[in-house]
Design a protein around this motif. Structure first.
Motif, PDB file in Angstrom:
ATOM      1  N   ALA A 269      11.779 -28.631  29.172  1.00  0.00           N
ATOM      2  CA  ALA A 269      13.215 -28.453  28.925  1.00  0.00           C
ATOM      3  C   ALA A 269      13.572 -28.796  27.484  1.00  0.00           C
ATOM      4  O   ALA A 269      14.426 -28.138  26.870  1.00  0.00           O
ATOM      5  CB  ALA A 269      14.016 -29.317  29.895  1.00  0.00           C
ATOM      6  N   ALA A 270      12.916 -29.815  26.921  1.00  0.00           N
ATOM      7  CA  ALA A 270      13.201 -30.196  25.537  1.00  0.00           C
ATOM      8  C   ALA A 270      12.801 -29.083  24.575  1.00  0.00           C
ATOM      9  O   ALA A 270      13.495 -28.816  23.586  1.00  0.00           O
ATOM     10  CB  ALA A 270      12.463 -31.482  25.195  1.00  0.00           C
ATOM     11  N   LEU A 271      11.682 -28.415  24.868  1.00  0.00           N
ATOM     12  CA  LEU A 271      11.232 -27.312  24.013  1.00  0.00           C
ATOM     13  C   LEU A 271      12.176 -26.123  24.149  1.00  0.00           C
ATOM     14  O   LEU A 271      12.523 -25.468  23.160  1.00  0.00           O
ATOM     15  CB  LEU A 271       9.810 -26.916  24.397  1.00  0.00           C
ATOM     16  CG  LEU A 271       9.081 -25.914  23.493  1.00  0.00           C
ATOM     17  CD1 LEU A 271       9.043 -26.404  22.055  1.00  0.00           C
ATOM     18  CD2 LEU A 271       7.668 -25.666  24.001  1.00  0.00           C
ATOM     19  N   ASN A 272      12.611 -25.842  25.373  1.00  0.00           N
ATOM     20  CA  ASN A 272      13.588 -24.768  25.585  1.00  0.00           C
ATOM     21  C   ASN A 272      14.856 -24.996  24.773  1.00  0.00           C
ATOM     22  O   ASN A 272      15.422 -24.077  24.183  1.00  0.00           O
ATOM     23  CB  ASN A 272      13.966 -24.672  27.071  1.00  0.00           C
ATOM     24  CG  ASN A 272      13.009 -23.785  27.854  1.00  0.00           C
ATOM     25  OD1 ASN A 272      12.289 -22.985  27.273  1.00  0.00           O
ATOM     26  ND2 ASN A 272      13.008 -23.933  29.158  1.00  0.00           N
ATOM     27  N   SER A 273      15.304 -26.250  24.742  1.00  0.00           N
ATOM     28  CA  SER A 273      16.578 -26.552  24.098  1.00  0.00           C
ATOM     29  C   SER A 273      16.509 -26.434  22.590  1.00  0.00           C
ATOM     30  O   SER A 273      17.540 -26.325  21.923  1.00  0.00           O
ATOM     31  CB  SER A 273      17.036 -27.965  24.475  1.00  0.00           C
ATOM     32  OG  SER A 273      16.190 -28.946  23.892  1.00  0.00           O
ATOM     33  N   ARG A 274      15.291 -26.435  22.016  1.00  0.00           N
ATOM     34  CA  ARG A 274      15.142 -26.328  20.559  1.00  0.00           C
ATOM     35  C   ARG A 274      15.201 -24.895  20.073  1.00  0.00           C
ATOM     36  O   ARG A 274      15.278 -24.647  18.881  1.00  0.00           O
ATOM     37  CB  ARG A 274      13.799 -26.944  20.097  1.00  0.00           C
ATOM     38  CG  ARG A 274      13.588 -28.409  20.408  1.00  0.00           C
ATOM     39  CD  ARG A 274      14.713 -29.294  19.931  1.00  0.00           C
ATOM     40  NE  ARG A 274      14.399 -30.708  20.003  1.00  0.00           N
ATOM     41  CZ  ARG A 274      14.478 -31.475  21.085  1.00  0.00           C
ATOM     42  NH1 ARG A 274      14.833 -30.931  22.240  1.00  0.00           N
ATOM     43  NH2 ARG A 274      14.198 -32.756  21.033  1.00  0.00           N
ATOM     44  N   GLY A 275      15.113 -23.942  20.980  1.00  0.00           N
ATOM     45  CA  GLY A 275      15.062 -22.551  20.551  1.00  0.00           C
ATOM     46  C   GLY A 275      15.999 -21.671  21.351  1.00  0.00           C
ATOM     47  O   GLY A 275      16.894 -22.137  22.045  1.00  0.00           O
TER      48      GLY A 275
END
Length: 434
Positions: A146-152
């Motif tokens: 989820a953290a990676l999703n939120s960066r892009g």
């Protein structure tokens, strides 16, 4: 000259789908919603500031190709990786390399990276050390950190439409004209390729390639017989670990619940052809025999049990018949999910309230001294002429109808008959949902 010929040989050795890759975004088929006009992704590309993007869509529609073209468009080096062959060490090496030159790092099937590998990408995503294109066929909201999703930004690519697949079929056949093969394809064969490919451009090109490769120069028509021969060796696309597995399973279960016979057997066939364990399929049938049919037809559960036995003892291909029999029983039976709702409501009550004291008249009395503890007052129903005793079976303060509510409709189901039976014997009506 030898170098020239070696290059030509290497070119011919490439898969046809690779040779036919588009070179510009304008040549990419089926993704106009992302790659034309004032679309957000196009504005990112024009600005040269890509950041982190995730391309989500089915296989064979050009995710890798789009990544290559984007890197070329913004004048950065394209670094393709596949998640299954990429560890933390490789990611750190790229981070070091990015300090010396501008990179677009493309990671295919990123859902296969474990949590620590995805976490390692967060630093580059946060600092913009390199532009990052992630590609996946699986739902990123479920399978990606989820953290990676939120960066892009997540961009969903569409499955190719029949008109796009038609263009690719023609391009594939025209390619073989360079080898002197003047290919045509019958309308029936073309429709079969389009249907079988199901929006997968790479699959469609592969079917044409397999039909024409190695043919002698001259006129040649791809007919239905040739396509069927090629299709017999082509893999059926089915990821037993990913979205497709769960989506097809969902479609199967919903078809049984919805009383659609054709949908039930079709999605059952898809699960079988996809290589899903028949025990898994039988487990779904058994579950839905109680969840969706339940008290409306108690024999349905026995059919589910028979399917499980067949799956374990007979196996495929023969048990496919028993699976279909049981699934169609669930499908065609009248429906009631009262048992499913009742146990769910009771479990929720206990989660929220704990287990209350058992009323004294319901407590165990098999030992001497039980009466001295007040465990008295239970009325044995078999001693009553009606077979029913007017006493409470619930903890104090819990009203009748808190958990079970009949789903009996106008059908002459077991549940409807049971309602009638108990309504005539008890001093109250059976709680009903409808």
């Amino acid at each position: 000259m030898s170098d020239l010929f070696s290059k030509a040989a290497a070119s011919r050795a490439r898969p046809l789908a690779d040779e036919l890759r588009p070179n510009t975004l304008a040549d990419v088929l089926g993704q106009e919603h992302l790659l034309t006009g004032n679309a957000e992704l196009m504005r990112k590309i024009k600005s040269g500031r890509l950041g982190t993007i995730l391309l989500y869509g089915p296989p064979g529609i050009g995710k890798t190709t789009i990544g290559r073209i984007i890197a070329k468009s913004i004048n950065k080096e394209f670094k393709p990786l596949h998640a299954k062959n990429t560890g933390v060490a490789e990611i750190r090496k790229l981070m070091d390399e990015a300090h010396m030159k501008q990179l677009v790092v493309f990671i295919d099937e990123v859902h296969n990276l474990n949590k620590s590998q995805q976490d390692q990408l967060l630093e580059s995503a946060e600092t913009g050390l390199f532009d990052l294109i992630l590609a996946t066929t699986e739902n990123p909201y479920i399978n990606i950190n989820a953290a990676l999703n939120s960066r892009g930004r997540i961009y969903q690519l569409k499955r190719l439409e029949p008109r796009h697949v038609t263009i690719l079929i023609d391009k594939a056949m025209n390619h073989y004209r360079h080898e002197g093969i003047r290919a045509t394809i019958s309308d029936e064969a073309r429709d079969t390729v389009i249907r079988f490919a199901n929006g997968d451009g790479r699959m469609a090109i592969g079917l044409i390639e397999s039909s024409l490769i190695g043919r002698d120069p001259g006129d040649f028509q791809i007919d239905q017989e040739i396509i069927e021969q090629v299709m017999a060796t082509a893999p059926v696309r089915f990821d037993k670990q990913g979205d497709m597995h769960y989506d097809v399973t969902s479609a199967f279960c919903k078809s049984m619940r919805g009383g659609d016979e054709d949908g039930t057997v079709f999605w059952l066939a898809a699960l079988i052809k996809g290589g899903v364990d028949p025990v898994y399929i039988a487990r779904r049938i058994m579950t839905h025999a109680s969840e969706d049919v339940g008290l409306a037809d108690n024999t349905c559960l026995a059919s589910g049990e028979a399917a499980m036995t067949a799956a374990k003892t007979i196996g495929l291909p023969e048990c496919a018949i028993i699976l279909a029999h049981a699934a169609l029983h669930v499908c065609r039976a009248p429906k009631s999910n009262s048992a499913y709702r009742a146990i769910g409501a009771a479990l929720d009550f206990i989660d929220n309230n704990g287990i209350p004291e058992v009323p004294k008249h319901l407590r165990d009395t098999h030992y001497k001294g039980a009466a001295k503890l007040g465990h008295v007052g239970y009325i044995f129903p078999h001693d009553m002429e009606s077979g029913w005793a007017n006493q409470s079976y619930l903890p104090e303060g819990v009203p009748v109808g808190s958990f079970y509510q009949s789903d009996a409709r106008e059908n002459p189901t077991y549940e409807a008959k049971a309602d009638d039976f108990w309504d005539r014997r008890r001093d109250r009506k059976t709680p009903r949902r409808f």
